[in-house]
Design a protein around this motif. Sequence first.
Motif, mmCIF file in Angstrom:
data_model
loop_
_atom_site.group_PDB
_atom_site.id
_atom_site.type_symbol
_atom_site.label_atom_id
_atom_site.label_comp_id
_atom_site.label_asym_id
_atom_site.label_seq_id
_atom_site.Cartn_x
_atom_site.Cartn_y
_atom_site.Cartn_z
ATOM 1 N N THR A 198 -4.850 5.572 0.621
ATOM 2 C CA THR A 198 -4.729 5.137 -0.773
ATOM 3 C C THR A 198 -6.088 5.090 -1.468
ATOM 4 O O THR A 198 -7.109 4.824 -0.836
ATOM 5 C CB THR A 198 -4.061 3.750 -0.863
ATOM 6 O OG1 THR A 198 -3.845 3.435 -2.223
ATOM 7 C CG2 THR A 198 -4.951 2.664 -0.240
ATOM 8 N N LEU A 247 0.808 -1.222 0.000
ATOM 9 C CA LEU A 247 0.000 0.000 0.000
ATOM 10 C C LEU A 247 0.839 1.269 0.000
ATOM 11 O O LEU A 247 0.395 2.314 -0.493
ATOM 12 C CB LEU A 247 -0.926 0.015 1.223
ATOM 13 C CG LEU A 247 -2.026 -1.061 1.256
ATOM 14 C CD1 LEU A 247 -2.737 -1.044 2.596
ATOM 15 C CD2 LEU A 247 -3.025 -0.850 0.117
ATOM 16 N N GLY A 248 2.050 1.209 0.573
ATOM 17 C CA GLY A 248 2.838 2.430 0.709
ATOM 18 C C GLY A 248 4.252 2.361 0.185
ATOM 19 O O GLY A 248 4.939 3.387 0.136
ATOM 20 N N SER A 269 -6.257 3.241 -4.358
ATOM 21 C CA SER A 269 -6.153 2.070 -5.224
ATOM 22 C C SER A 269 -6.332 0.759 -4.467
ATOM 23 O O SER A 269 -6.013 -0.304 -4.990
ATOM 24 C CB SER A 269 -4.789 2.071 -5.930
ATOM 25 O OG SER A 269 -3.736 2.075 -4.965
#
Length: 515
Positions: free
Chosen positions: A410, A84-85, A412
């Motif tokens: 996020t 995620l990051g 996405s």
Amino acid sequence: MGYAQELFRAMGGFSNFAISFTIISVLSGCLTLFYSGITTSGFAAGSIGWPLVTIFVVIVALGMAELASAFPTAGGLYYWASKLGGPAWGWFTGWFNLIGQVAVTAGIDYGLAVSIDVLLNAWFPHFPATLGSVSGIDPATQWATLGIYAVVLIAHAILNIFGVRIVAFLNDLSVWWHIVGVCLIGGGVVVAALLHPSAPLNSAATLFAADPKYNASGFPAWYAFLLGLLMAQYTYTGFDASAHMTEETIGAETRAPWGVVMSVVVSAFAGYLVLMGLLMAAPDIGVKGAAGAINPVLYILEYRLGAVLGPLFFAVAVGAQFFCGMSSITTNSRMIYAFSRDGAVPFSRLWHQLDSGRTPRNAIILSATCAFVLAIPTVFNYVAYVAITSIAVIGLYISYVLPILLRVLTRSFKHGPWHLGSWGKPIGVIAVLWVICIAILFMLPTVNPITIVTFNYTPIVVLGTLLILVIWWTVSVRHWFKGPKIQGSATELANIERDVGETVLLDGEETASSH
């Protein structure tokens, strides 16, 4: 997801739930920190503090469960943050989780060693057992406890090395052991009190009062009450185990999330039952009563049940704590194994190795060794134990909430079959805010006046670790660490699986179950 099926996938949904429920272990956290809770805000630490903390822990668990469904891997939180990051988020998340895992293992097993020490003293009065405090330490007790602690860690390491099947069986057994234990301890003292009206149960007005007379912290009552929340918050650690065991769980994308959430929910009711039973039956939890005894829980049990049944019921709690420590080593070793698989731990190749039973033996040994080292300061300063529990809470919850924060930020994120829908982001925001609050709270002083003996070294460990990680990342890690690695092509993955003895490709639950 790019990984070979190296670990042995044999756990069902109940076993996945059982390992988190066992590590939470209301008969471990609630009872080992019972003394700390009642000497801050008395009855209110359990009666009010437990349900208050429960609300926010359930919210954190919901946020984690959604991510466990989307990314069912042994690395769990580290993998989620990486996807995620990016690598930096994943690396810091992984290290906070690893530090928290080691600290919680130390907290559980050292607490078990203290309980064994107390139980042996009850049966054999000449065995050294003195209430540990910041003002007076009995060296004989501390060394005896450290010796018991070493034996406990060795036993837990050996059980884990035997393999996932025996661990799964013992975790299943542990669930029923805990349920019976909660009923015996929480219900037994109440029934005993009802049968002896000369010593009645405490009233509701007493149970739900934050009485300053029980405050031994030296701080104002409101601050002492907040300190007392550590008992509940520390108990609610380790439910990320269901996520770490996903590569050994059949149908993990749905069963692991339910394991995360239900372990917290069931523990909420079980923990409140045992706490309220003890508090209702407590004759006196002032300094001259339960809080001044060698162990306040044993004091209450012996007062209500007698010198024979009291220690026997306490032995049931000791058994539950043993299961808890065993499961903590399990999940800790899986974290080390998964983190090493991507080269994030020094000597990664060593910790990623599996033995002939497809068990990460080296990671298990490392987990137990690090936990032992962390508890050595308790020989010289008993307040170190409270600091260990604080480190466990802060380290683990930071690692819990970083992926949740990234999920909130996020756009996405692609959820798995178990998800929160439109509630995902609001729940994530509340979870992040709660963890910020407790991280600050448990780094603050716990005893006044503050001296070299009473000093809470949690902020030094946590912030010092963060500084080391930042320097390490800046100078070295960022140049070579790229996050989760794909182990190879489909053919290469199949070869890896064949080498470890995996013979069936798990395409679905039906195939997995037959395997």
